[in-house]
Motif scaffolding. Structure first.
Motif, mmCIF file in Angstrom:
data_model
loop_
_atom_site.group_PDB
_atom_site.id
_atom_site.type_symbol
_atom_site.label_atom_id
_atom_site.label_comp_id
_atom_site.label_asym_id
_atom_site.label_seq_id
_atom_site.Cartn_x
_atom_site.Cartn_y
_atom_site.Cartn_z
ATOM 1 N N MET A 237 0.850 -1.191 -0.203
ATOM 2 C CA MET A 237 0.043 0.219 0.061
ATOM 3 C C MET A 237 0.930 1.327 -0.052
ATOM 4 S SD MET A 237 -3.068 -1.579 0.357
ATOM 5 C CE MET A 237 -4.337 -0.346 0.495
ATOM 6 N N TYR A 261 -0.838 -6.662 -6.735
ATOM 7 C CA TYR A 261 -1.600 -5.585 -6.499
ATOM 8 C C TYR A 261 -0.912 -4.241 -5.852
ATOM 9 C CZ TYR A 261 -5.151 -2.711 -3.706
ATOM 10 O OH TYR A 261 -5.922 -1.901 -2.960
ATOM 11 N N ASP A 263 -1.173 -0.455 -4.689
ATOM 12 C CA ASP A 263 -1.870 0.793 -4.130
ATOM 13 C C ASP A 263 -0.814 1.964 -4.656
ATOM 14 O OD1 ASP A 263 -3.298 2.946 -2.961
ATOM 15 O OD2 ASP A 263 -2.352 2.598 -1.350
ATOM 16 N N ARG A 303 -4.505 0.082 -7.529
ATOM 17 C CA ARG A 303 -5.307 1.009 -6.761
ATOM 18 C C ARG A 303 -4.558 2.386 -6.833
ATOM 19 N NH1 ARG A 303 -9.267 1.996 -3.181
ATOM 20 N NH2 ARG A 303 -9.097 3.916 -1.926
ATOM 21 N N SER A 304 -5.326 3.571 -6.735
ATOM 22 C CA SER A 304 -4.754 4.901 -6.511
ATOM 23 C C SER A 304 -5.868 5.966 -5.828
ATOM 24 C CB SER A 304 -4.529 5.455 -8.155
ATOM 25 O OG SER A 304 -3.456 6.483 -7.967
ATOM 26 N N THR A 305 -5.012 7.044 -5.806
ATOM 27 C CA THR A 305 -5.637 8.198 -4.923
ATOM 28 C C THR A 305 -5.319 9.418 -5.743
ATOM 29 O OG1 THR A 305 -5.297 7.251 -2.888
ATOM 30 C CG2 THR A 305 -6.092 9.301 -2.767
ATOM 31 N N ARG A 332 -10.503 0.983 -8.872
ATOM 32 C CA ARG A 332 -10.303 0.964 -7.481
ATOM 33 C C ARG A 332 -9.594 2.336 -7.140
ATOM 34 N NH1 ARG A 332 -11.159 -3.740 -9.230
ATOM 35 N NH2 ARG A 332 -12.101 -5.408 -7.555
ATOM 36 N N ASP A 409 -11.356 -1.271 -0.867
ATOM 37 C CA ASP A 409 -11.691 -1.889 -2.189
ATOM 38 C C ASP A 409 -13.199 -2.227 -1.868
ATOM 39 O OD1 ASP A 409 -9.814 -0.706 -3.579
ATOM 40 O OD2 ASP A 409 -8.414 -2.545 -3.097
#
Ligand code: SF4
Length: 451
Positions: A237, A261, A263, A303-305, A332, A409
């Motif tokens: 993450m 995976y 992030d 996954r990102s922000t 996501r 998620d």
């Protein structure tokens, strides 16, 4: 013999803050306090605050208000406020909240535990516990607050970047990696305790090892080899996108214990915005990085922000971001609207975007995300997926797949079966619900949790 004083903890904020909550609980238990999960009937409540952005602070202050009212009503004897908000605004908070008994900065929490015990025993204590930031390796044990199936594993503290929207370095300090052997020992202990998934967290996990002449790849490899016979996975993450240690991708592709995976919070895709945010790199660098991850790890979930409404952001920048979400199929993903943080470079920048406009931009990005997510989740209908069970209900279990990090998620809901948390189930996907969770039926128990 009198009963020990009881304490419960209200946790706000991110997974990194949750680790602090778990550390506090362990220190309280060591100090002889009784930890309670109940909301009422306790002597003291500890609030672990978040100070990430304005709305998070508002939530923290609302929670403080509620606790102070409960103290006034005689429901609880002591209110303790700790965490990121205290680290940043302690003196202001002390003035404004005289009924809070103790404020505590982010620390090793032993002093907090002994002050709280003294306070509950009728003693007088200083109302403010300032502490040097903990050394990277002085954390101590935790009382896990996550389901039995997974746990967070902090690999470093602080951040050396100077993103112009972010106050985290002012709160959590400069980057300090935890020592490799210590992290591996902590991981082993968690795995031996039955945890099936370790989520590696830090303010900037990409940076692990730089201050020690090592590389994140070394740590991930050691963690993946820490318990060869045990059933567990590693999930990475909070990886800053620039200078990513590419060796980690080889492990993701080849090592069965490293989940495919990543992030990787990229914040924006328009170069002028990334520059204004003082992020290293450009829109092209961000795209090339994601391309490279996808090429190196076939089937990887990203996954990102993202952050919208930063000063100077144009309609064109937002349109580019929406296109980016669709092109890179970022189903996501979380989106924040910019919140001016005192003491950051962004605070004084001209061209602030009105909050209602920022919200409209966030909604546009979220609409693109939701479309991608619904399409991607729907492709699983009629197919089988492996699910790690996190929660057990009366006639169903809730868990997550390798594609999904718990808490952020989509979830997987499996109807018509009850097995312990930590069990791995095979699920046939039947539907996608309105929150994009997968709804399925069990087709087999892959590995029952023996504990
Ligand atoms: S890399 Fe993350 S934690 Fe560090 S300053 Fe930037 S946004 Fe904040």
């Amino acid at each position: 013999m009198t009963n020990p004083s009881s304490v419960s903890l209200v946790h706000l904020g991110c997974a990194r803050n949750l680790i602090d909550s778990e550390l506090m609980l362990a220190r309280f238990a060591e100090a002889g306090l009784m930890i309670s999960g109940a909301d009422s009937g306790v002597d003291a409540v500890v609030l672990n605050t978040c100070s990430f952005i304005g709305p998070a602070r508002e939530e923290s202050e609302n929670a403080m208000r509620e606790l102070v009212e409960r103290k006034r009503a005689g429901e609880i004897r002591a209110v303790v406020v700790a965490g990121c908000m205290v680290q940043r605004y302690a003196h202001d908070l002390e003035k404004r909240w005289p009924e809070v008994d103790l404020f505590a900065e982010i620390s090793d929490y032993s002093a907090l535990a002994s002050s709280l015990s003294q306070l509950l025993a009728g003693g007088t204590v200083e109302s403010y516990i300032a502490s040097d930031r903990p050394g990277a390796d002085q954390e101590g044990s935790r009382l896990l607050a996550t389901p039995e199936s997974y746990a967070y594993l902090r690999i470093s503290h602080g951040c050396d970047h100077t993103c112009s929207f972010c106050a985290i370095p002012a709160i959590r300090g400069a980057h300090r990696s935890k020592e490799r052997g210590g992290v591996v020992a902590e991981a082993r202990q968690l795995i031996e305790g039955g945890v099936k998934e370790l989520l590696l967290v830090a303010e900037d996990s990409t940076a692990w090892g730089r201050d020690r002449g090592e590389d994140l790849t070394d740590l991930v490899r050691d963690l993946a080899n820490a318990a060869p016979d045990a059933d567990y996975g590693l999930r990475l993450m909070y990886a800053y996108p620039n200078n990513f240690p590419w060796g980690v991708l080889d492990l993701m592709r080849e090592h069965p214990k490293v989940l495919p995976y990543l992030d990787i919070p990229v914040q924006h895709a328009a170069t002028p915005m990334l520059k204004a945010m003082r992020r290293a790199g450009s829109g092209d660098v961000v795209r090339r990085t994601l391309d490279r991850v996808r090429e190196a790890v076939p089937g990887v979930t990203l996954r990102s922000t993202l952050l919208v409404g930063f000063p100077g952001e144009t309609e064109q920048d937002v349109a580019e971001l929406v296109d980016f979400v669709k092109e890179y199929r970022l189903g996501r993903m979380g989106v924040f609207t910019y919140s001016p943080e005192q003491g950051t470079h962004g605070y004084d920048l001209p061209g602030r975007v009105p909050p209602s406009e920022a919200e409209a931009r966030r909604d546009a990005v979220l609409a693109a995300r939701d479309q991608v997510l619904l399409e991607d989740q729907s492709t699983w209908i009629g197919r089988e997926l492996e699910v790690l069970v996190d929660e057990v209900h009366e006639s169903r279990v809730v868990g997550h797949t390798a594609m999904d990090a718990p808490e952020v998620d989509p979830m997987s809901v499996i109807e018509g079966i009850v097995v312990p948390a930590g069990t791995r189930l095979a699920m046939e996907v039947l539907a996608v619900d309105e929150e994009y969770n997968l709804i399925g039926t069990p087709v087999g128990v892959l590995e029952e949790d023996p504990t």
